[in-house]
Scaffold this active site. Structure first.
Site, PDB file in Angstrom:
ATOM      1  N   ASP A   1      -2.697  -5.060   0.398  1.00 35.10           N
ATOM      2  CA  ASP A   1      -2.258  -6.545   0.939  1.00 35.10           C
ATOM      3  C   ASP A   1      -2.899  -6.697   2.171  1.00 35.10           C
ATOM      4  O   ASP A   1      -3.255  -7.786   2.582  1.00 35.10           O
ATOM      5  CB  ASP A   1      -0.519  -6.481   0.786  1.00 35.10           C
TER       6      ASP A   1
ATOM      7  N   MET B   1       0.761  -1.293   0.088  1.00 34.10           N
ATOM      8  CA  MET B   1       0.185   0.209   0.347  1.00 34.10           C
ATOM      9  C   MET B   1       0.918   1.000  -0.180  1.00 34.10           C
ATOM     10  O   MET B   1       1.955   1.136   0.082  1.00 34.10           O
ATOM     11  CB  MET B   1      -1.071  -0.044   1.216  1.00 34.10           C
ATOM     12  N   HIS B   2       0.100   2.540  -0.101  1.00 30.28           N
ATOM     13  CA  HIS B   2       0.824   3.690   0.099  1.00 30.28           C
ATOM     14  C   HIS B   2       1.790   4.226  -0.959  1.00 30.28           C
ATOM     15  O   HIS B   2       1.656   5.515  -1.025  1.00 30.28           O
ATOM     16  CB  HIS B   2       1.551   3.720   1.709  1.00 30.28           C
TER      17      HIS B   2
END
Lengths: 488, 490
Positions: A231, A76-77
């Protein structure tokens, strides 16, 4: 067959489920981020695609020909800047990257950010990273058509369609509590909102597999590709975490406690709160305590003390150990997130005496990691999230004495759930949902079995735990002075 | 020939010295330490004597002719240890040693009962010293205390077995807290504060004076000629000083043994108890010395070697030498207070710590941390001596840790003095004991107490000092943060 593709931090994975949800094949391929400058963490997205191609091609050709739906999960991110076709214009900037610290000042106050975004601003997220790119690589940013999270970039290449979804969006610091893009925030920050792709529902198709990618991967063309999710939330789905209030502890390099919430959780600067990747009937949010140093600290201690793993467990938990309540280990080898949010802190062993042997030090390391996880659990309690039991991911292979120590420190019963590659499995489930093969109700039956591990058996860690927190408080300011610590 | 007997903490060492200043042979026997409870440290006096006799037999076997020519014996030993004897000179309980920390409460009681104690005894009451241990025995083992007829220090117990006489000596006696250090005589006031009197104490002699002769039965058992005299001797630090020729005011040494000592000879009694500096008599008349003491020094490296499973200290140090400079700069800080600390904190509850572990920290890095942390502890001691007015430009380095050139260089740069390693320095106290025997047999100080030849010189390295200074600041900043934590035991 239903195919899950996972773009993890250290490797790509492909996992095939049959129509009954049984795993038919799983493959993985590793890759490494690079650090061209101190604190940077980047990777060429083509490396991801190559790794995934390798994984998929290693699955049996007959099975691949039978795939009817694909789902996606990814780290992520981070951010990929790409053109309309999905060609990356520069390396992806990943969640571990710390260059964008100065850009955090552009965000609203902490209180406002928490209210609006549900999370405290931090450097390794798409919003601050885009601000850094706007400042340092303005031409590159201008030339980009899309700013996508890793799995969304993957989907653009698979389907030719740019899309996003709520779980990953909620981890960018550019989305509201519902995971929708906060267009007025973008305006305030001066970022062009054209960069952000339209939302799809995580469990629904967000495109179909193009002919050329189908040929490259040996998969049928035109099959649906689910929007997918980040995830962490997709792993929750894959390992069968489905009910409001259910909680799971994962101990890998770090440790996370994830708790599903049906109603909007109160925001906390010490915790993370994001959208799930689940169908709408299931809990919409999860709140997460993320501790930086678990397995990585135990592995460091084992190695430094000269043990192999069997010897480490025997020395730490064996009957010949003389326990020492004055000996403590701070496991913070790489700083800590929940609950201290302290990038400067490092590890320590305190209370050494001539009689301290390596068994006592290894035991202190296990206790220190357990205490750090307990401190994360306490942060959840402070926010009003109080799990009554915990699922332990991979719990079946966790050493019995370590399981008991965790239960005694956390004062919670544990259930073991064994679901290797949970993110890839969850991605495959999303592929099956998108293809219309499974419905939300099927997810309960598809959940892996959970086995009770036991109950807390002792309250002897209550005082040592308070002293551990007291030790951190006493030392916290000491680590940050110049001369000893490098920027991190 | 002169025989030196040094009753250390981890071993007893015997040394044969010729009048040509040659060391003919050395024999050592290991001594186990007993830690029946956390913070306790005891040994069996009978085991001391048995180990000494075994070492004497080996020495005699190695050099039979020289052994048969022994004229005088000198004794040195670990200081402060309390050996309790009944009216028939039988040992009442295991000896309580210098690094035992049980008597912290008794120190406070003694100081309250006798506020003049630091001025008379030249030292703050600390659990390592003898007097508080006897108060502990009085409180916790009253039957034994009631039967105690005599209290002897470790080397004086050996003297009792050798000569049949109970005799003490100035430098060692100064570590009991019963001696009026300026007047070089027992203090009735200090003895009374412990519930003891002069009759419990041995008579006192100077270190270079005769204290008795070897008993015929012992001479026969050991193979000594008749009439061998036994000199007063000295506490291990004072004897080490005699061994390396530190006998004049301004001379001194750093000892890196189980404990870490900075020792400087003074021409008068110069107490400064507030800084937890020790002021004792020297083992030679009309001289005193100042000392800072850290309770755990080179033993820290032995301890780390066992912890990390390294083959031995030498291989761990070899791994340390291979580390790049950046690894040293990011090494954790080590607080060396494994057994509590004397100078400068006077805190029996203190313990050791490694602070600042990161992913790159390895066993080799920890070895550097230990060397540096012990050096910083000695720097704290040196600062306390300097604050008391003592000026030093050069010190000899003795003890087990003196074999490491890295340690010597760290000390030179950290303390900003020249460090001279003395070859054969490990034998320092045993050599000093032999010399004191020689002096008692009418040797001349100028002939006997020479400084060793050769040895390596280490000068302060300004670049190294620049790197050490910020780390020293971090070191000093750590203990105040942990002090209360150490004190609040569950």
């Amino acid at each position: 067959m239903y195919l899950g593709l996972d773009l993890g931090t250290g490797s790509a994975k492909a996992l095939l489920l049959d129509a009954n949800g049984a795993t038919v094949g799983e493959t993985s391929a590793a890759y490494h981020a690079v650090s061209p400058h101190a604190g940077w963490s980047e990777i060429d997205p083509e490396i991801w695609l190559q790794a995934l191609t390798t994984c998929v091609q290693a699955l049996p050709a007959g099975a691949r020909a039978a795939v009817k739906g694909i789902g996606l999960s990814g780290q992520m991110h981070g951010v990929v800047l790409s053109d309309a076709q999905g060609n990356a214009l520069r390396p992806a900037v990943l969640w571990l990257d710390t260059r964008a610290v100065a850009q955090l000042a552009r965000y609203p106050t902490l209180a406002d950010s928490l209210k609006r975004l549900g999370n405290a601003p931090s450097a390794g997220m798409a919003g601050p990273i885009l601000l850094w790119l706007a400042e340092h690589e303005p031409i590159g940013l201008q030339a980009a058509r899309w700013a996508l999270q890793p799995k969304d970039w993957l989907r653009l290449r698979l389907t030719g369609i740019a899309g996003s979804e709520a779980s990953d969006a909620s981890g960018t610091l550019l989305a509201d509590r519902q995971g929708r893009w906060d267009r007025s925030l973008l305006e305030t920050l001066g970022l062009p909102d054209r960069l952000l792709a339209p939302h799809f529902a995580s469990h629904e198709a967000a495109g179909t597999l193009t002919a050329s990618l189908a040929a490259a991967l040996g998969l049928p063309a035109g099959i649906p590709v689910a929007a997918g999710g980040g995830d962490t939330p997709v792993a929750a789905l894959g390992s069968g975490l489905l009910l409001d209030g259910s909680a799971q502890l994962t101990t890998g390099s770090g440790a996370q406690i994830v708790v599903l919430r049906h109603t909007l959780p109160a925001p906390s600067a010490k915790l993370n709160c994001y959208r799930t990747a689940a169908p709408p009937e299931l809990p919409r949010w999860y709140t997460m305590a993320a501790m930086q140093n678990a397995g990585v600290a135990l592995e460091w201690a084992r190695r430094t003390l000269g043990f192999d793993w069997p010897a480490a467990y025997a020395a730490a938990f064996g009957s010949s150990l003389r326990t020492d309540d004055e000996l403590f280990f701070l496991p913070y080898l790489g700083g800590e997130r929940t609950p201290w949010m302290d990038a400067q802190v490092r590890g320590a062993w305190v209370g050494l005496s001539p009689g301290t042997d390596n068994g006592a030090l290894m035991r202190a390391a296990f206790e220190g990691v357990a205490f750090a996880i307990r401190a994360g659990l306490d942060a959840l309690h402070a926010q009003g999230t109080r799990p009554t039991q915990l699922r332990l991911a991979g719990g079946g292979s966790v050493h019995r004495a370590w399981q008991q120590l965790l239960m005694d420190v956390l004062q919670l019963p544990l259930e073991a759930v064994d679901c290797p590659n949970a993110s890839a499995r969850g991605a495959a489930l999303l592929g099956g949902l998108a293809a219309g093969h499974w419905s939300t109700a099927d997810l309960y039956a598809l959940a892996p079995a959970c086995r009770p591990v036991g109950e807390p058996a002792s309250v002897r860690y209550a005082l040592p735990y308070r002293r551990f927190c007291d030790l951190y408080a006493r030392l916290a300011g000491w680590f940050g002075r110049d001369g000893l610590q490098t920027e991190n | 020939m002169f025989l030196g007997i040094d009753l250390g903490t981890s071993e007893v060492k015997l040394l044969l010295l010729s009048e040509a200043q040659r060391v003919l042979a050395v024999a050592g026997e290991k001594l186990p330490q007993s830690r029946p409870q956390p913070g306790w440290s005891e040994q069996s006096p009978a085991a001391w004597w048995a180990a000494t006799s075994r070492a004497a037999a080996r020495l005699r076997a190695a050099e039979p002719q020289a052994f048969a020519a022994i004229r005088a014996i000198g004794l040195s030993g670990q200081m402060h240890g309390a050996t309790l004897l009944d009216a028939r000179d039988r040992v009442l309980r295991p000896a309580i040693l210098w690094n035992d920390t049980r008597a912290a409460a008794e120190c406070e009681e003694l100081s309250a009962r006798c506020p003049a104690l630091p001025e008379i005894a030249g030292n703050l009451a600390m659990p390592g010293f003898t007097a508080p241990k006897l108060r502990w025995v009085a409180k916790h083992e009253p039957d034994l205390f009631a039967r105690t007829a005599a209290v002897l220090l470790p080397k004086d117990y050996l003297r009792l077995r050798l000569t049949g006489e109970k005799v003490g000596e100035m430098s060692d006696a100064a570590g009991t807290l019963w001696l009026d250090v300026a007047r070089r005589d027992w203090s009735d006031e200090l003895l009374a504060a412990t519930g003891l009197a002069r009759r419990h104490m041995p008579r006192l002699v100077e270190g270079n004076a005769v204290s008795g002769t070897v008993l015929p039965a012992v001479a026969q058992a050991w193979g000594l000629p008749p009439g061998v005299i036994v000199a007063g001797g000295g506490g291990d630090n004072a004897a080490s000083a005699v061994g390396i020729g530190a006998v004049s005011p301004g001379d001194g040494f750093i000892s890196l043994g189980t404990s870490g000592v900075v020792f400087v000879v003074t021409d008068c009694f110069r107490p400064n108890p507030a800084s937890a500096v020790h002021a004792f008599c020297h083992a030679l008349p009309e001289r005193w010395h100042q000392m800072s003491v850290m309770l755990s020094a080179a033993s820290g490296l032995a301890w780390l070697t066992r912890l990390t499973g390294a083959k031995d200290e030498a291989s761990l140090l070899a791994q340390m030498r291979a580390l790049p400079q950046e690894a040293l700069e990011r090494a954790p800080v080590f607080l060396p207070y494994l057994s509590g600390e004397r100078t400068p904190h006077n805190d029996a509850a203190a313990r050791g710590a490694f602070l600042g572990l990161d992913h790159d920290t390895s066993a080799a890095t920890l070895a550097y941390s230990v060397l540096e942390g012990v050096s910083f502890g000695l720097l704290d001691g040196m600062s306390a001596l300097r604050a008391a007015g003592t000026q030093v430009e050069r010190l000899a380095l003795v003890g087990g840790g003196s074999k490491s050139p890295e340690w010597a260089q760290l000390l030179a740069s950290g303390l900003e003095i020249e460090i001279v390693t003395a070859p054969g320095a490990e034998a320092g106290a045993a050599l000093g004991a032999a010399r004191l025997g020689w002096l008692a047999a009418s040797g001349d100080e100028a002939d006997v107490c020479t400084a060793p030849e050769g040895g390596q010189r280490f000068r302060p390295n300004p670049a190294q000092r620049e790197r050490l200074l910020p780390r020293y600041e971090k070191f000093r900043a750590a203990y105040p943060r942990l002090k209360d934590l150490f004190a609040n035991r569950a």
